[in-house]
Design an enzyme around this catalytic site. Structure first.
Site, PDB file in Angstrom:
ATOM      1  N   SER A   1      54.606  42.634 -19.023  1.00  0.00           N
ATOM      2  CA  SER A   1      53.495  42.356 -19.918  1.00  0.00           C
ATOM      3  C   SER A   1      53.986  41.387 -20.992  1.00  0.00           C
ATOM      4  O   SER A   1      54.947  41.680 -21.704  1.00  0.00           O
ATOM      5  CB  SER A   1      53.017  43.678 -20.541  1.00  0.00           C
ATOM      6  OG  SER A   1      52.056  43.435 -21.539  1.00  0.00           O
TER       7      SER A   1
ATOM      8  N   LYS B   1      51.378  40.076 -16.629  1.00  0.00           N
ATOM      9  CA  LYS B   1      50.181  40.343 -17.435  1.00  0.00           C
ATOM     10  C   LYS B   1      50.282  39.522 -18.716  1.00  0.00           C
ATOM     11  O   LYS B   1      51.283  39.578 -19.412  1.00  0.00           O
ATOM     12  CB  LYS B   1      50.122  41.842 -17.745  1.00  0.00           C
ATOM     13  CG  LYS B   1      49.049  42.261 -18.714  1.00  0.00           C
ATOM     14  CD  LYS B   1      48.860  43.779 -18.662  1.00  0.00           C
ATOM     15  CE  LYS B   1      49.108  44.449 -19.998  1.00  0.00           C
ATOM     16  NZ  LYS B   1      48.947  45.914 -19.933  1.00  0.00           N
TER      17      LYS B   1
ATOM     18  N   LYS C   1      48.783  38.819 -22.436  1.00  0.00           N
ATOM     19  CA  LYS C   1      47.901  39.287 -23.503  1.00  0.00           C
ATOM     20  C   LYS C   1      46.997  38.118 -23.887  1.00  0.00           C
ATOM     21  O   LYS C   1      47.455  36.971 -23.964  1.00  0.00           O
ATOM     22  CB  LYS C   1      48.732  39.720 -24.709  1.00  0.00           C
ATOM     23  CG  LYS C   1      49.544  40.977 -24.476  1.00  0.00           C
ATOM     24  CD  LYS C   1      48.663  42.202 -24.332  1.00  0.00           C
ATOM     25  CE  LYS C   1      49.500  43.466 -24.220  1.00  0.00           C
ATOM     26  NZ  LYS C   1      48.666  44.673 -24.079  1.00  0.00           N
TER      27      LYS C   1
ATOM     28  N   ASP D   1      45.150  40.949 -20.420  1.00  0.00           N
ATOM     29  CA  ASP D   1      44.844  42.167 -21.182  1.00  0.00           C
ATOM     30  C   ASP D   1      44.353  41.770 -22.576  1.00  0.00           C
ATOM     31  O   ASP D   1      45.087  41.163 -23.351  1.00  0.00           O
ATOM     32  CB  ASP D   1      46.101  43.043 -21.291  1.00  0.00           C
ATOM     33  CG  ASP D   1      45.829  44.371 -21.989  1.00  0.00           C
ATOM     34  OD1 ASP D   1      44.683  44.622 -22.405  1.00  0.00           O
ATOM     35  OD2 ASP D   1      46.785  45.174 -22.105  1.00  0.00           O
TER      36      ASP D   1
ATOM     37  N   GLU E   1      42.015  43.450 -18.268  1.00  0.00           N
ATOM     38  CA  GLU E   1      42.200  44.775 -18.859  1.00  0.00           C
ATOM     39  C   GLU E   1      41.504  44.881 -20.216  1.00  0.00           C
ATOM     40  O   GLU E   1      41.671  44.015 -21.068  1.00  0.00           O
ATOM     41  CB  GLU E   1      43.715  45.018 -18.999  1.00  0.00           C
ATOM     42  CG  GLU E   1      44.111  46.431 -19.386  1.00  0.00           C
ATOM     43  CD  GLU E   1      45.629  46.629 -19.302  1.00  0.00           C
ATOM     44  OE1 GLU E   1      46.264  46.079 -18.376  1.00  0.00           O
ATOM     45  OE2 GLU E   1      46.180  47.314 -20.171  1.00  0.00           O
TER      46      GLU E   1
ATOM     47  N   ASP F   1      41.999  50.630 -20.173  1.00  0.00           N
ATOM     48  CA  ASP F   1      43.233  51.168 -20.754  1.00  0.00           C
ATOM     49  C   ASP F   1      42.842  52.090 -21.910  1.00  0.00           C
ATOM     50  O   ASP F   1      42.746  53.305 -21.737  1.00  0.00           O
ATOM     51  CB  ASP F   1      44.117  49.978 -21.196  1.00  0.00           C
ATOM     52  CG  ASP F   1      45.362  50.391 -21.964  1.00  0.00           C
ATOM     53  OD1 ASP F   1      45.537  51.582 -22.245  1.00  0.00           O
ATOM     54  OD2 ASP F   1      46.178  49.509 -22.317  1.00  0.00           O
TER      55      ASP F   1
ATOM     56  N   LYS G   1      48.541  55.743 -18.482  1.00  0.00           N
ATOM     57  CA  LYS G   1      49.729  55.941 -19.313  1.00  0.00           C
ATOM     58  C   LYS G   1      49.881  57.426 -19.586  1.00  0.00           C
ATOM     59  O   LYS G   1      48.947  58.061 -20.079  1.00  0.00           O
ATOM     60  CB  LYS G   1      49.598  55.183 -20.641  1.00  0.00           C
ATOM     61  CG  LYS G   1      49.516  53.673 -20.497  1.00  0.00           C
ATOM     62  CD  LYS G   1      49.544  52.987 -21.851  1.00  0.00           C
ATOM     63  CE  LYS G   1      49.308  51.497 -21.688  1.00  0.00           C
ATOM     64  NZ  LYS G   1      49.269  50.785 -22.976  1.00  0.00           N
TER      65      LYS G   1
ATOM     66  N   GLY H   1      52.361  50.807 -19.796  1.00  0.00           N
ATOM     67  CA  GLY H   1      53.553  51.025 -20.620  1.00  0.00           C
ATOM     68  C   GLY H   1      53.239  51.011 -22.103  1.00  0.00           C
ATOM     69  O   GLY H   1      52.182  50.522 -22.537  1.00  0.00           O
TER      70      GLY H   1
HETATM   71  O1  OSB Z   1      47.656  47.359 -23.826  1.00  0.00           O
HETATM   72  O2  OSB Z   1      49.001  47.886 -22.267  1.00  0.00           O
HETATM   73  C1  OSB Z   1      48.783  47.660 -23.455  1.00  0.00           C
HETATM   74  C2  OSB Z   1      52.081  47.643 -25.380  1.00  0.00           C
HETATM   75  C3  OSB Z   1      51.696  48.246 -26.535  1.00  0.00           C
HETATM   76  C4  OSB Z   1      50.394  48.654 -26.681  1.00  0.00           C
HETATM   77  C5  OSB Z   1      49.462  48.418 -25.678  1.00  0.00           C
HETATM   78  C6  OSB Z   1      49.847  47.803 -24.501  1.00  0.00           C
HETATM   79  C7  OSB Z   1      51.173  47.380 -24.368  1.00  0.00           C
HETATM   80  C8  OSB Z   1      51.664  46.654 -23.229  1.00  0.00           C
HETATM   81  C9  OSB Z   1      53.155  46.733 -22.992  1.00  0.00           C
HETATM   82  O3  OSB Z   1      50.992  45.923 -22.549  1.00  0.00           O
HETATM   83  C10 OSB Z   1      53.525  47.259 -21.666  1.00  0.00           C
HETATM   84  C11 OSB Z   1      55.004  47.545 -21.605  1.00  0.00           C
HETATM   85  O4  OSB Z   1      55.437  48.622 -22.032  1.00  0.00           O
HETATM   86  O5  OSB Z   1      55.744  46.684 -21.143  1.00  0.00           O
HETATM   87 MG    MG Z   2      46.371  47.375 -22.195  1.00  0.00          MG
END
Ligand code: OSB
Ligand code: MG
Length: 374
Positions: free
Chosen positions: A136, A162, A164, A189, A214, A239, A263, A291
């Protein structure tokens, strides 16, 4: 089994690079390790994943550790637990606070697996010996920086990326990455950054052959996600919306999504996660393991879950060195041909590296779990 003692270790691990989302920026992973000691001296470990501020969910590290100390540990104190599944029930009258519940519940699962001298993965019926994983990637300053970073992760072997996204940090970024990597398994995401008025943007994203988009809309929204899903060919993945099996059922019934980011921390632990995974498989929703920038203990729990057969899509479970200079567990998690090995040792299969942990420890508290303590 019953628990005599708990130790709460508060630690903060610096991230190699700040992780930026539509909510804000994290420079470190601030967490608690929950150690539970049973009557035979067996130690189970859980990691408390709430963030310092209540943006991703309502919980913060402070509220969650307070719930652990004032409500969850007293419920557990010297209570005879026959099966880790009982813990979910024991905590069920407490509303919300999923991350607090998960941290304690997952420590109990670890202790049970260790007492039965088998791996947690085996105990939950997981059969994979290694799992394909993704990465991510946080919001970047500019398109060039993003393309370069994605290139590095692709070279390292990550099988799925992924990105952001947020308003003004979306189309050109996704466009550049897609042009540079036409065949990459790619997704975006939004962490709730959009609303109905942004339909035109989301329809544009629909053209990039993304695996899924996402959480485009608000955390509690199911209806508008269903409205959006009808207008996109790309799968919507939820999520933040998903705290329980009931939420997954609601999303499925309304057609709010076609995929679920699962999660452990966000759904209150392993028992609920297993129920959700089963429901998703039975109802043809794509389920995959998300994660929370976990340190080694949380990562180990995720890997056990993702080793189950329902998890066919690579999770947000990257190697330790994607996040930290050093991890608090031994051995740390390393990427081998785009995969992480599922530990085979007892319980979560990794041990705390106290030399490393000590360097990043803020405080430690020991709590005796006497009968009637509260
Ligand atoms: O939206 O999935 C999410 C990390 C912190 C808070 C929200 C998210 C995330 C990630 C990180 O996308 C995923 C990872 O642990 O590598
Ligand atoms: Mg997410």
């Amino acid at each position: 089994m019953y628990f005599q003692k708990a130790r709460l270790i508060h630690a903060e691990l610096p991230l190699i690079a700040p992780f930026k989302t539509s909510y804000g920026e994290l420079k470190s992973k601030d967490f608690y390790i929950i150690e539970l000691v049973n009557e035979d001296g067996i130690c189970g470990y859980g990691e408390l994943e709430a963030f310092p501020v209540p943006d991703y969910t309502e919980e913060t590290l402070d509220t969650a550790i307070s719930i652990v100390k004032q409500h969850l540990l007293p419920l557990l104190a010297q209570k005879v637990i026959r099966n880790p599944e009982e813990v979910n029930q024991l905590f069920s009258w407490i509303q919300g606070n999923e991350m607090a519940k998960a941290a304690v519940e997952l420590a109990v699962w670890d202790a049970f697996a260790k007492s039965e001298q088998r791996s947690l993965a085996e105990m939950i019926g997981a059969t994979k010996r290694s799992i394909a994983v993704g990465v991510s990637v946080g919001l970047q300053q500019d398109v060039e920086a993003l393309v370069q970073l994605v290139g590095r992760y692709v070279d390292e072997g990550y099988e799925r990326v992924k990105l952001k996204i947020a308003p003004h940090k979306d189309i050109p970024f996704v466009d550049a990455v897609r042009k540079k990597f036409p065949n990459l398994s790619l997704m975006a995401d939004a962490n709730s950054a959009y609303n109905r008025e942004d339909l035109f943007l989301l329809k544009e994203l629909d053209q990039y052959d993304l695996e899924m988009i996402e959480q485009p809309f608000g955390t509690k929204d199911f209806v508008d996600h269903a409205w959006l899903q009808k207008q996109l060919k790309t799968r919507i993945c939820l999520d933040e919306n998903i705290r329980s099996l009931a939420d997954v059922r609601q999303a499925h019934m309304l057609g709010s999504c076609q995929a679920v980011n699962l999660k452990l921390a966000r759904v209150g632990g392993m028992s609920e996660a297993l129920r959700i995974a089963e429901y998703c498989k039975d109802n043809h929703l794509l389920v995959w393991c998300g994660g929370m920038l976990e340190a080694g203990i949380g990562r180990a729990h995720n890997i056990a879950l993702a080793a189950r057969e329902e998890f066919v899509f690579p999770g947000d479970i990257s190697a330790s060195d994607r996040y930290f200079n050093e991890d608090i567990v031994s051995p740390a998690f390393t990427l081998k041909q785009g995969k992480l090995n599922v530990p085979v040792n007892q319980g979560i299969g990794v041990t705390l590296d106290f030399d490393v942990l000590q360097k990043y420890t803020i405080s430690t508290e020991e709590i005796l779990l006497n009968k009637g303590w509260s």
